[in-house]
Design a protein around this motif. Sequence first.
Motif, PDB file in Angstrom:
ATOM      1  N   ASN A  54      27.918  40.977  38.324  1.00 30.27           N
ATOM      2  CA  ASN A  54      28.511  41.193  36.897  1.00 30.27           C
ATOM      3  C   ASN A  54      27.138  40.578  36.027  1.00 30.27           C
ATOM      4  OD1 ASN A  54      29.130  40.808  34.096  1.00 30.27           O
ATOM      5  ND2 ASN A  54      31.187  39.972  34.588  1.00 30.27           N
ATOM      6  N   HIS A  84      31.827  48.239  31.794  1.00 31.89           N
ATOM      7  CA  HIS A  84      30.799  47.077  31.946  1.00 31.89           C
ATOM      8  C   HIS A  84      31.356  46.678  33.328  1.00 31.89           C
ATOM      9  CE1 HIS A  84      30.078  42.756  32.140  1.00 31.89           C
ATOM     10  NE2 HIS A  84      31.277  42.484  31.924  1.00 31.89           N
ATOM     11  N   ARG A 111      33.310  28.319  43.447  1.00 34.11           N
ATOM     12  CA  ARG A 111      33.322  29.577  44.251  1.00 34.11           C
ATOM     13  C   ARG A 111      34.160  30.751  43.488  1.00 34.11           C
ATOM     14  NH1 ARG A 111      38.136  29.053  49.005  1.00 34.11           N
ATOM     15  NH2 ARG A 111      39.739  28.625  47.611  1.00 34.11           N
ATOM     16  N   PHE A 162      34.002  44.589  27.930  1.00 31.27           N
ATOM     17  CA  PHE A 162      35.163  43.473  27.205  1.00 31.27           C
ATOM     18  C   PHE A 162      34.316  42.352  27.658  1.00 31.27           C
ATOM     19  CE2 PHE A 162      35.950  45.627  31.187  1.00 31.27           C
ATOM     20  CZ  PHE A 162      35.580  44.653  32.166  1.00 31.27           C
ATOM     21  N   GLY A 163      34.940  41.271  27.037  1.00 31.58           N
ATOM     22  CA  GLY A 163      34.462  39.844  27.478  1.00 31.58           C
ATOM     23  C   GLY A 163      34.830  38.636  26.618  1.00 31.58           C
ATOM     24  N   THR A 210      33.523  30.779  51.066  1.00 31.19           N
ATOM     25  CA  THR A 210      33.977  31.874  50.710  1.00 31.19           C
ATOM     26  C   THR A 210      33.670  33.011  51.668  1.00 31.19           C
ATOM     27  OG1 THR A 210      33.812  33.678  48.937  1.00 31.19           O
ATOM     28  CG2 THR A 210      31.812  32.502  49.355  1.00 31.19           C
ATOM     29  N   GLY A 241      40.627  33.894  35.632  1.00 27.18           N
ATOM     30  CA  GLY A 241      40.322  35.039  36.399  1.00 27.18           C
ATOM     31  C   GLY A 241      41.586  36.142  35.834  1.00 27.18           C
ATOM     32  N   GLN A 242      42.708  35.853  36.173  1.00 24.65           N
ATOM     33  CA  GLN A 242      43.964  36.745  36.050  1.00 24.65           C
ATOM     34  C   GLN A 242      43.994  37.147  34.679  1.00 24.65           C
ATOM     35  OE1 GLN A 242      47.046  35.188  38.351  1.00 24.65           O
ATOM     36  NE2 GLN A 242      45.823  35.173  40.215  1.00 24.65           N
ATOM     37  N   ASN A 283      34.057  43.801  37.467  1.00 29.39           N
ATOM     38  CA  ASN A 283      34.924  43.625  38.773  1.00 29.39           C
ATOM     39  C   ASN A 283      35.239  45.172  39.094  1.00 29.39           C
ATOM     40  OD1 ASN A 283      37.145  43.625  40.391  1.00 29.39           O
ATOM     41  ND2 ASN A 283      37.526  41.570  39.888  1.00 29.39           N
ATOM     42  N   CYS A 327      29.922  39.986  26.984  1.00 28.74           N
ATOM     43  CA  CYS A 327      29.926  41.092  27.883  1.00 28.74           C
ATOM     44  C   CYS A 327      29.716  42.240  26.933  1.00 28.74           C
ATOM     45  CB  CYS A 327      30.684  40.938  29.071  1.00 28.74           C
ATOM     46  SG  CYS A 327      30.767  39.530  30.080  1.00 28.74           S
ATOM     47  N   TRP A 380      36.222  38.347  51.172  1.00 29.90           N
ATOM     48  CA  TRP A 380      37.039  38.215  49.957  1.00 29.90           C
ATOM     49  C   TRP A 380      36.471  38.472  48.766  1.00 29.90           C
ATOM     50  CZ3 TRP A 380      36.915  36.122  45.095  1.00 29.90           C
ATOM     51  CH2 TRP A 380      38.313  35.599  44.751  1.00 29.90           C
ATOM     52  N   MET A 395      36.461  30.663  33.577  1.00 34.34           N
ATOM     53  CA  MET A 395      36.918  31.776  33.466  1.00 34.34           C
ATOM     54  C   MET A 395      38.269  31.802  34.022  1.00 34.34           C
ATOM     55  SD  MET A 395      35.815  35.434  35.383  1.00 34.34           S
ATOM     56  CE  MET A 395      36.388  34.939  37.086  1.00 34.34           C
ATOM     57  N   ARG A 402      38.000  41.645  46.657  1.00 31.12           N
ATOM     58  CA  ARG A 402      38.519  41.158  45.408  1.00 31.12           C
ATOM     59  C   ARG A 402      37.764  41.669  44.120  1.00 31.12           C
ATOM     60  NH1 ARG A 402      43.052  37.368  45.697  1.00 31.12           N
ATOM     61  NH2 ARG A 402      43.421  36.995  47.740  1.00 31.12           N
TER      62      ARG A 402
HETATM   63  N1  ACO Z   1      36.251  33.070  47.947  1.00 27.27           N
HETATM   64  C1  ACO Z   1      37.501  33.035  48.622  1.00 27.27           C
HETATM   65  N2  ACO Z   1      38.368  32.448  47.992  1.00 27.27           N
HETATM   66  C2  ACO Z   1      38.482  32.303  46.441  1.00 27.27           C
HETATM   67  C3  ACO Z   1      37.449  32.564  45.995  1.00 27.27           C
HETATM   68  C4  ACO Z   1      36.347  33.051  46.604  1.00 27.27           C
HETATM   69  N3  ACO Z   1      34.993  33.070  45.977  1.00 27.27           N
HETATM   70  N4  ACO Z   1      37.651  32.372  44.320  1.00 27.27           N
HETATM   71  C5  ACO Z   1      38.961  32.216  44.620  1.00 27.27           C
HETATM   72  N5  ACO Z   1      39.359  32.062  45.785  1.00 27.27           N
HETATM   73  C6  ACO Z   1      40.772  31.624  46.197  1.00 27.27           C
HETATM   74  C7  ACO Z   1      41.503  30.777  45.246  1.00 27.27           C
HETATM   75  O1  ACO Z   1      41.239  29.703  45.369  1.00 27.27           O
HETATM   76  C8  ACO Z   1      42.953  31.227  45.450  1.00 27.27           C
HETATM   77  O2  ACO Z   1      43.402  30.471  46.611  1.00 27.27           O
HETATM   78  P1  ACO Z   1      44.850  29.631  46.821  1.00 27.27           P
HETATM   79  O3  ACO Z   1      45.616  30.902  47.009  1.00 27.27           O
HETATM   80  O4  ACO Z   1      44.689  28.874  48.112  1.00 27.27           O
HETATM   81  O5  ACO Z   1      45.026  28.977  45.540  1.00 27.27           O
HETATM   82  C9  ACO Z   1      42.901  32.543  45.979  1.00 27.27           C
HETATM   83  O6  ACO Z   1      41.494  32.893  46.221  1.00 27.27           O
HETATM   84  C10 ACO Z   1      43.579  33.504  45.093  1.00 27.27           C
HETATM   85  O7  ACO Z   1      42.929  33.171  43.647  1.00 27.27           O
HETATM   86  P2  ACO Z   1      43.053  34.086  42.553  1.00 27.27           P
HETATM   87  O8  ACO Z   1      42.309  33.378  41.353  1.00 27.27           O
HETATM   88  O9  ACO Z   1      44.777  34.159  42.330  1.00 27.27           O
HETATM   89  O10 ACO Z   1      42.303  35.456  42.939  1.00 27.27           O
HETATM   90  P3  ACO Z   1      42.734  36.950  42.117  1.00 27.27           P
HETATM   91  O11 ACO Z   1      43.108  37.527  43.220  1.00 27.27           O
HETATM   92  O12 ACO Z   1      43.150  36.778  40.807  1.00 27.27           O
HETATM   93  O13 ACO Z   1      41.084  37.201  42.324  1.00 27.27           O
HETATM   94  C11 ACO Z   1      39.175  37.100  40.611  1.00 27.27           C
HETATM   95  C12 ACO Z   1      40.408  36.235  41.391  1.00 27.27           C
HETATM   96  C13 ACO Z   1      38.399  38.157  41.486  1.00 27.27           C
HETATM   97  C14 ACO Z   1      38.424  36.248  39.703  1.00 27.27           C
HETATM   98  C15 ACO Z   1      40.272  38.282  39.703  1.00 27.27           C
HETATM   99  O14 ACO Z   1      41.158  37.516  38.999  1.00 27.27           O
HETATM  100  C16 ACO Z   1      39.573  38.949  38.574  1.00 27.27           C
HETATM  101  O15 ACO Z   1      38.777  39.959  39.131  1.00 27.27           O
HETATM  102  N6  ACO Z   1      39.587  38.625  37.606  1.00 27.27           N
HETATM  103  C17 ACO Z   1      38.765  39.367  36.360  1.00 27.27           C
HETATM  104  C18 ACO Z   1      37.599  38.497  36.183  1.00 27.27           C
HETATM  105  C19 ACO Z   1      36.586  39.350  35.845  1.00 27.27           C
HETATM  106  O16 ACO Z   1      36.374  40.335  36.029  1.00 27.27           O
HETATM  107  N7  ACO Z   1      35.529  38.368  35.324  1.00 27.27           N
HETATM  108  C20 ACO Z   1      34.326  38.790  34.905  1.00 27.27           C
HETATM  109  C21 ACO Z   1      33.682  37.906  34.236  1.00 27.27           C
HETATM  110  S1  ACO Z   1      34.226  38.056  32.549  1.00 27.27           S
HETATM  111  C22 ACO Z   1      33.438  39.328  31.936  1.00 27.27           C
HETATM  112  O17 ACO Z   1      32.617  39.944  32.418  1.00 27.27           O
HETATM  113  C23 ACO Z   1      34.135  39.683  30.741  1.00 27.27           C
END
Ligand code: ACO
Length: 316
Positions: A273, A243, A148, A303-304, A28, A208-209, A246, A110, A32, A206, A36
Amino acid sequence: MSFRIIGTGSSLPSRVVTNDDLSTFLDTSDEWISQRVGISERRICTTESVAQLAHKAAKAALEMGGITPLELDMIICATISADYLAPSLACTVQQSIGANCPAMDINAACSGFIYALDTAAGFFARGFKKIMVLGAERLSKLIDWNDRSTAVIFGDGAGAMVLEAGDAYLSSKLQAKGNSDVLSIPQPIGHSVYYENEMPQPYIFMNGQETYKFAVNAMCADIIDVVKLAGLELDDISWVIPHQANARIIDTSAKRLGIAPERCLKNIDRTGNTSAASIPILCDELFRSGKLNDGDYIAMSSFGAGLTSAACVVRY
Ligand code: ACO
């Protein structure tokens, strides 16, 4: 009868873990994670237990509230990462601060802290006078540090509030849509000699999307609803405490709601988080910032996993 907030406190572990630190063992980068998720660094427990973090937050909230532990009628702790399944973290805090009152934990992931505030409101309606509500997490023990996609997001910490009977809790909304496909954490594997099926690893999973979509929709709908229930307009809200999941979720929701970024508070860049602890930690920063004025309206939204969401409006 509802309540007003008379004290806040928070505590973070001393070890700062930067994005560059994570890049030494994960594929990572600072770029990134910053772009993100909006995190630069998070605090991770080394020697601290979650009970120690909760204890410090509780003591600070009691001090600001100017009350003794023996004046508390109840302690409610929101957590998914207590040191023990039993006794509850709330009971551990009750013992360590020297209180003499009922104590229990709440798990709404959460969203737990606002669920706990709303539970407290029910006890105030029964005539309770002073209640402590905490959110405390050591999520670092629930992370697969080789993954990651989750390891970069979470942090450890605790926040607390002391509430007193009053009329400043103006509205609330709690929701749950049973779903373990989007966000889940299996319990630790047991040791029964009779188990025949493979047990899942006890780490945060998780999607993520899907989490992102649920979070933005829930945050926008819930804030609109609680502001209306409080008899207010969005423009009346001085501060939004979302919360800290992100930074992009927070910014997108604020933009969609038309809330100025400086009124929608964030500390995720420094804390990561911290699940149920994120709202009380950020509230404590606001309460100690000197920015609050008497009569300010504060909207909280979370939310969680669950999937749960919750929001409320309180007056300072
Ligand atoms: N470093 C580098 N690359 C990464 C990492 C990282 N840490 N994590 C994932 N990637 C890569 C993936 O493997 C993928 O690679 P690929 O295109 O070669 O397959 C690429 O990045 C894109 O991955 P996506 O999962 O599509 O990335 P996205 O833009 O959706 O971002 C994220 C991921 C940040 C998790 C996003 O979906 C998000 O913010 N979701 C909300 C999740 C959240 O807020 N969770 C909080 C916890 S739950 C809660 O509190 C309720």
